[in-house]
Write a protein that holds these residues in place. Structure first.
Motif, short mmCIF file in Angstrom:
data_model
loop_
_atom_site.label_atom_id
_atom_site.label_comp_id
_atom_site.label_asym_id
_atom_site.label_seq_id
_atom_site.Cartn_x
_atom_site.Cartn_y
_atom_site.Cartn_z
N ILE A 179 0.84 -1.20 0.00
CA ILE A 179 0.00 0.00 0.00
C ILE A 179 0.87 1.25 0.00
O ILE A 179 0.62 2.21 -0.73
CB ILE A 179 -0.96 -0.01 1.20
CG1 ILE A 179 -2.02 -1.10 1.03
CG2 ILE A 179 -1.63 1.36 1.37
CD1 ILE A 179 -2.88 -1.33 2.25
N GLN A 180 1.94 1.24 0.80
CA GLN A 180 2.84 2.39 0.87
C GLN A 180 3.60 2.56 -0.45
O GLN A 180 3.83 3.69 -0.91
CB GLN A 180 3.82 2.24 2.02
CG GLN A 180 4.79 3.42 2.16
CD GLN A 180 4.08 4.76 2.28
OE1 GLN A 180 3.14 4.92 3.05
NE2 GLN A 180 4.53 5.74 1.50
N ALA A 181 3.97 1.44 -1.08
CA ALA A 181 4.69 1.51 -2.35
C ALA A 181 3.82 2.14 -3.44
O ALA A 181 4.28 2.98 -4.22
CB ALA A 181 5.13 0.11 -2.78
N VAL A 182 2.54 1.74 -3.47
CA VAL A 182 1.62 2.32 -4.45
C VAL A 182 1.39 3.79 -4.15
O VAL A 182 1.34 4.62 -5.07
CB VAL A 182 0.27 1.55 -4.44
CG1 VAL A 182 -0.75 2.24 -5.35
CG2 VAL A 182 0.48 0.11 -4.89
N ARG A 183 1.29 4.13 -2.87
CA ARG A 183 1.12 5.54 -2.49
C ARG A 183 2.33 6.37 -2.95
O ARG A 183 2.17 7.50 -3.40
CB ARG A 183 0.92 5.65 -0.99
CG ARG A 183 0.63 7.09 -0.51
CD ARG A 183 0.41 7.13 0.99
NE ARG A 183 -0.82 6.44 1.36
CZ ARG A 183 -0.89 5.46 2.26
NH1 ARG A 183 0.21 5.04 2.88
NH2 ARG A 183 -2.04 4.89 2.55
N SER A 184 3.51 5.80 -2.85
CA SER A 184 4.72 6.51 -3.26
C SER A 184 4.71 6.78 -4.76
O SER A 184 5.12 7.86 -5.22
CB SER A 184 5.96 5.70 -2.89
OG SER A 184 6.09 5.60 -1.48
N ILE A 185 4.26 5.79 -5.54
CA ILE A 185 4.15 6.00 -6.99
C ILE A 185 3.15 7.11 -7.27
O ILE A 185 3.41 8.02 -8.06
CB ILE A 185 3.72 4.69 -7.70
CG1 ILE A 185 4.79 3.61 -7.53
CG2 ILE A 185 3.47 4.96 -9.19
CD1 ILE A 185 4.37 2.25 -8.07
N LYS A 186 1.99 7.05 -6.62
CA LYS A 186 0.95 8.05 -6.84
C LYS A 186 1.43 9.45 -6.48
O LYS A 186 1.19 10.40 -7.22
CB LYS A 186 -0.30 7.69 -6.02
CG LYS A 186 -1.43 8.70 -6.17
CD LYS A 186 -2.73 8.17 -5.57
CE LYS A 186 -2.60 7.88 -4.10
NZ LYS A 186 -3.88 7.39 -3.52
N GLN A 187 2.14 9.57 -5.38
CA GLN A 187 2.65 10.88 -4.96
C GLN A 187 3.66 11.43 -5.96
O GLN A 187 3.68 12.63 -6.26
CB GLN A 187 3.26 10.78 -3.57
CG GLN A 187 2.24 10.55 -2.47
CD GLN A 187 2.86 10.21 -1.12
OE1 GLN A 187 4.03 9.80 -1.04
NE2 GLN A 187 2.10 10.36 -0.05
N THR A 188 4.50 10.54 -6.50
CA THR A 188 5.49 10.96 -7.49
C THR A 188 4.82 11.42 -8.78
O THR A 188 5.18 12.47 -9.34
CB THR A 188 6.47 9.81 -7.79
OG1 THR A 188 7.10 9.40 -6.57
CG2 THR A 188 7.53 10.25 -8.79
N LEU A 189 3.83 10.67 -9.24
CA LEU A 189 3.13 11.04 -10.47
C LEU A 189 2.34 12.34 -10.29
O LEU A 189 2.23 13.14 -11.23
CB LEU A 189 2.19 9.91 -10.92
CG LEU A 189 2.84 8.54 -11.15
CD1 LEU A 189 1.88 7.62 -11.89
CD2 LEU A 189 4.15 8.66 -11.89
N THR A 190 1.81 12.54 -9.10
CA THR A 190 1.10 13.79 -8.82
C THR A 190 2.06 14.97 -8.88
O THR A 190 1.69 16.06 -9.35
CB THR A 190 0.40 13.72 -7.45
OG1 THR A 190 -0.56 12.65 -7.46
CG2 THR A 190 -0.32 15.03 -7.13
N ARG A 191 3.29 14.76 -8.45
CA ARG A 191 4.30 15.83 -8.58
C ARG A 191 4.52 16.19 -10.04
O ARG A 191 4.64 17.37 -10.39
CB ARG A 191 5.63 15.40 -7.95
CG ARG A 191 5.67 15.41 -6.44
CD ARG A 191 7.10 15.25 -5.95
NE ARG A 191 7.90 16.46 -6.21
CZ ARG A 191 9.21 16.54 -5.93
NH1 ARG A 191 9.87 15.49 -5.44
NH2 ARG A 191 9.87 17.66 -6.17
#
Length: 259
Positions: free
Chosen positions: A79-91
């Motif tokens: 879950i944290q790994a997916v959240r990290s991807i999402k946060q990076t793409l949002t940047r």
């Protein structure tokens, strides 16, 4: 060796290269860390006017999550790994400058989600892409369920996400997922041509136009028109606006300074 490379072309074009060709440029935790470090550089470089994102090698733009790395993770870690991807793409999506995804080879799952976070997608004719997560028993978790419907409409997005269909570049173009198709050997050349066209325009105007489009999509038309007016007003007191008018009168190419 860094898993994400960064170069500056013609002073105004940033070029990010995902550099894990042996792993189809998949999102490992190291790649995400390096990607965010590069995004720090992009945000700090006030001379940049457009960003290009591409993958290294011939086989993939980005294959999405690194499933081999994920095998040893707990549920909470996934879950944290997916959240990290999402946060990076949002940047990437929220950068003040526009971004272009140069898509060669495979772009599945998180790879397509990265492209969807960019403002423009240009693909080589042999590229393949899709949000294929439901075939793995999960769903797109880095923005795909939200960005794809906004781009092509809910009906088509439902069809593609729920069937986990893999698309050819021609099919993706027909769906409206990519804006331009280019022969494989000319992809970088053509993407840089588009980037240079954007970079030659008034940078404040380009940034405000991107802002108006992005913020307006999340609201109704009346509110969107107010957002547009506010962004338009930001361009009025600039030196660039006066330079544009002067260059038009003098029948020459404007020299925009971003002021």
């Amino acid at each position: 060796m860094s898993t994400v490379l960064f170069d500056v072309i013609d002073q105004h074009i940033g070029l990010i290269t995902l550099n894990r060709p042996y792993a189809a440029n998949a999102f490992s935790s190291k790649l995400l860390q390096d990607f965010n470090t590069v995004l720090d550089q992009v945000e700090a470089n006030k001379k940049l006017r457009v960003l290009v994102v591409k993958g290294s090698g011939e086989k993939a733009f980005c294959a999405g999550a690194d499933l081999k790395e994920r095998e040893g993770m707990s549920d909470a870690e996934v879950i944290q790994a997916v959240r990290s991807i999402k946060q990076t793409l949002t940047r990437v999506e929220q950068l003040s400058i526009p971004s272009i995804a140069a898509m060669k080879g495979a772009a599945f799952g998180g790879g397509l989600e990265l492209a969807l976070a960019c403002d423009i997608r240009i693909a080589s004719t042999e590229a393949k892409m899709g949000l294929t997560e439901t075939s793995l028993g999960i769903i797109p978790g880095a923005g795909g369920t939200q960005r794809l419907p906004r781009l092509i409409g809910p009906g088509k997005a439902n069809y593609l996400i729920l069937t986990a269909n893999r698309l050819s570049s021609t099919e993706a173009y027909e769906y409206g997922i990519v804006e331009q198709l280019v022969e494989r050997g000319r992809l970088v050349e053509e993407v840089l041509s588009v980037a240079r066209a954007i970079a030659s325009n008034g940078p404040i105007g380009v940034q405000q136009a991107k802002k108006a489009i992005r913020l307006g999509l999340d609201t109704d038309l009346s509110s969107g028109l107010k957002i547009e007016e506010k962004c338009y007003k930001e361009t009025i007191p600039t030196e660039d606006r006066m330079e544009g008018i002067k260059a038009f009168k003098e029948k020459r190419k404007p020299n925009y300074m971003g002021k």
